[in-house]
Design a protein around this motif. Structure first.
Motif, PDB file in Angstrom:
ATOM      1  N   PRO A  71      -4.759  -4.684  -4.838  1.00 21.25           N
ATOM      2  CA  PRO A  71      -4.460  -4.203  -6.187  1.00 21.25           C
ATOM      3  C   PRO A  71      -3.459  -3.044  -6.167  1.00 21.25           C
ATOM      4  O   PRO A  71      -3.415  -2.263  -5.222  1.00 21.25           O
ATOM      5  CB  PRO A  71      -5.828  -3.737  -6.705  1.00 21.25           C
ATOM      6  N   VAL A  72      -2.642  -2.973  -7.217  1.00 20.83           N
ATOM      7  CA  VAL A  72      -1.715  -1.856  -7.382  1.00 20.83           C
ATOM      8  C   VAL A  72      -1.841  -1.326  -8.807  1.00 20.83           C
ATOM      9  O   VAL A  72      -2.211  -2.064  -9.721  1.00 20.83           O
ATOM     10  CB  VAL A  72      -0.244  -2.251  -7.083  1.00 20.83           C
ATOM     11  N   ASP A  99       2.829 -16.574 -12.108  1.00 18.51           N
ATOM     12  CA  ASP A  99       1.751 -15.729 -12.620  1.00 18.51           C
ATOM     13  C   ASP A  99       0.462 -15.887 -11.811  1.00 18.51           C
ATOM     14  O   ASP A  99      -0.168 -14.896 -11.416  1.00 18.51           O
ATOM     15  CB  ASP A  99       1.522 -16.066 -14.097  1.00 18.51           C
ATOM     16  N   ALA A 100       0.044 -17.128 -11.553  1.00 20.12           N
ATOM     17  CA  ALA A 100      -1.218 -17.379 -10.853  1.00 20.12           C
ATOM     18  C   ALA A 100      -1.202 -16.797  -9.437  1.00 20.12           C
ATOM     19  O   ALA A 100      -2.179 -16.190  -8.992  1.00 20.12           O
ATOM     20  CB  ALA A 100      -1.499 -18.878 -10.803  1.00 20.12           C
ATOM     21  N   ALA A 101      -0.091 -16.960  -8.730  1.00 25.94           N
ATOM     22  CA  ALA A 101       0.007 -16.441  -7.361  1.00 25.94           C
ATOM     23  C   ALA A 101      -0.062 -14.917  -7.349  1.00 25.94           C
ATOM     24  O   ALA A 101      -0.710 -14.321  -6.478  1.00 25.94           O
ATOM     25  CB  ALA A 101       1.302 -16.915  -6.708  1.00 25.94           C
ATOM     26  N   VAL A 102       0.578 -14.268  -8.316  1.00 19.10           N
ATOM     27  CA  VAL A 102       0.554 -12.805  -8.381  1.00 19.10           C
ATOM     28  C   VAL A 102      -0.850 -12.316  -8.693  1.00 19.10           C
ATOM     29  O   VAL A 102      -1.351 -11.370  -8.078  1.00 19.10           O
ATOM     30  CB  VAL A 102       1.575 -12.290  -9.419  1.00 19.10           C
ATOM     31  N   ARG A 103      -1.528 -12.947  -9.646  1.00 15.30           N
ATOM     32  CA  ARG A 103      -2.888 -12.531 -10.001  1.00 15.30           C
ATOM     33  C   ARG A 103      -3.847 -12.706  -8.815  1.00 15.30           C
ATOM     34  O   ARG A 103      -4.702 -11.858  -8.572  1.00 15.30           O
ATOM     35  CB  ARG A 103      -3.380 -13.307 -11.220  1.00 15.30           C
ATOM     36  N   GLU A 104      -3.687 -13.782  -8.082  1.00 14.89           N
ATOM     37  CA  GLU A 104      -4.519 -14.011  -6.895  1.00 14.89           C
ATOM     38  C   GLU A 104      -4.240 -12.940  -5.838  1.00 14.89           C
ATOM     39  O   GLU A 104      -5.146 -12.404  -5.213  1.00 14.89           O
ATOM     40  CB  GLU A 104      -4.257 -15.411  -6.339  1.00 14.89           C
ATOM     41  N   PHE A 105      -2.974 -12.621  -5.646  1.00 19.59           N
ATOM     42  CA  PHE A 105      -2.571 -11.588  -4.699  1.00 19.59           C
ATOM     43  C   PHE A 105      -3.201 -10.240  -5.062  1.00 19.59           C
ATOM     44  O   PHE A 105      -3.702  -9.512  -4.202  1.00 19.59           O
ATOM     45  CB  PHE A 105      -1.044 -11.469  -4.681  1.00 19.59           C
ATOM     46  N   LEU A 106      -3.181  -9.899  -6.354  1.00 23.36           N
ATOM     47  CA  LEU A 106      -3.691  -8.603  -6.803  1.00 23.36           C
ATOM     48  C   LEU A 106      -5.200  -8.459  -6.629  1.00 23.36           C
ATOM     49  O   LEU A 106      -5.716  -7.344  -6.605  1.00 23.36           O
ATOM     50  CB  LEU A 106      -3.302  -8.352  -8.257  1.00 23.36           C
ATOM     51  N   LYS A 107      -5.908  -9.574  -6.481  1.00 23.83           N
ATOM     52  CA  LYS A 107      -7.350  -9.497  -6.183  1.00 23.83           C
ATOM     53  C   LYS A 107      -7.567  -8.935  -4.783  1.00 23.83           C
ATOM     54  O   LYS A 107      -8.552  -8.260  -4.526  1.00 23.83           O
ATOM     55  CB  LYS A 107      -7.993 -10.879  -6.279  1.00 23.83           C
ATOM     56  N   LYS A 108      -6.638  -9.217  -3.875  1.00 17.78           N
ATOM     57  CA  LYS A 108      -6.738  -8.748  -2.488  1.00 17.78           C
ATOM     58  C   LYS A 108      -6.109  -7.374  -2.311  1.00 17.78           C
ATOM     59  O   LYS A 108      -6.613  -6.533  -1.578  1.00 17.78           O
ATOM     60  CB  LYS A 108      -6.053  -9.743  -1.541  1.00 17.78           C
ATOM     61  N   PRO A 149       0.815  -1.225   0.000  1.00 14.88           N
ATOM     62  CA  PRO A 149       0.000   0.000   0.000  1.00 14.88           C
ATOM     63  C   PRO A 149       0.849   1.277   0.000  1.00 14.88           C
ATOM     64  O   PRO A 149       0.460   2.277  -0.614  1.00 14.88           O
ATOM     65  CB  PRO A 149      -0.822  -0.122   1.288  1.00 14.88           C
ATOM     66  N   GLU A 150       1.998   1.249   0.650  1.00 12.60           N
ATOM     67  CA  GLU A 150       2.886   2.421   0.637  1.00 12.60           C
ATOM     68  C   GLU A 150       3.456   2.661  -0.755  1.00 12.60           C
ATOM     69  O   GLU A 150       3.541   3.800  -1.208  1.00 12.60           O
ATOM     70  CB  GLU A 150       4.038   2.250   1.637  1.00 12.60           C
ATOM     71  N   LEU A 151       3.860   1.600  -1.422  1.00 11.40           N
ATOM     72  CA  LEU A 151       4.364   1.733  -2.783  1.00 11.40           C
ATOM     73  C   LEU A 151       3.276   2.267  -3.709  1.00 11.40           C
ATOM     74  O   LEU A 151       3.526   3.139  -4.543  1.00 11.40           O
ATOM     75  CB  LEU A 151       4.897   0.389  -3.292  1.00 11.40           C
TER      76      LEU A 151
END
Length: 198
Positions: A141-142, A130-139, A106-108
């Motif tokens: 987002p940047v 790729d899958a882990a990053v996309r899942e992370f971005l659902k929670k 969130p700071e970035l």
């Protein structure tokens, strides 16, 4: 030994004891927030790291960052840091499984949003799939560009001067592609803007 030399020696010993006591009671956190602490940590990590693969070009402070290519989440390959030349660039190396990485995202994002069209650019390089990053971005987002790389002895973090692979890891690259600063560990609220000043 003269009086002046004794006074200097006592002052140096007292200073060293003060630093040691601070590290014992507060941990390395406060020291790692300083440029001197970061440079010391980089020196220690570099000295204890395994040798990099033969021929691998690794970024060094004040020198041009060696070019390397990565793919974004859209699958398009981009040459770094060339693709972002012309403005300073903050590169953050992270992974979805890294707790401190998640805390600083969130700071970035906040820093990225504050920079506008003429400020410091921000990109992230996930040492992840790729899958882990996309899942992370659902929670979490940047809005800044993200690239993927596989963790290993020649990954983007190593190429950017982090041979031990400590995450999160950030670097500041000048508009003309030189490595200006390195940071091991997460940014806390309000730290990035001051750190990113050249």
């Amino acid at each position: 030994m003269g009086n002046t030399a004794k006074i200097v020696l006592v002052a140096v010993v007292a200073g060293a004891l003060g630093v040691a006591a601070s590290l014992l009671t507060n941990g390395p956190g406060p020291l790692l927030k300083t440029e001197i602490g970061q440079r010391a940590a980089q020196s220690v990590l570099s000295a204890t790291a395994p040798p990099t693969p033969t021929g691998l070009k690794v970024a060094k402070r004040s020198e041009p960052v060696p070019a390397f290519a990565l793919s974004g989440l859209d699958g398009q390959a981009v040459e770094l840091p060339k693709a972002y030349a012309g403005r300073p660039l903050l590169i953050n190396v992270w992974a979805s499984w890294c707790g401190p990485c998640i805390e600083e995202m969130p700071e970035l994002q906040r820093f990225h949003a504050e920079q506008g069209a003429n400020g410091v650019q921000v990109i992230g390089i996930a040492l992840d799939d790729d899958a882990a990053v996309r899942e992370f971005l659902k929670k979490i987002p940047v809005g800044y560009p993200l690239f993927l790389d596989a963790a290993g002895p020649a990954d983007a973090g190593v190429r950017l001067g982090n041979p031990k692979g400590v995450l999160p890891y950030s670097v500041l690259v000048s508009a003309d592609g030189r490595l200006l600063k390195q940071r091991i560990g997460p940014f806390e609220h309000g730290e990035i803007a001051e750190w990113a000043k050249q």
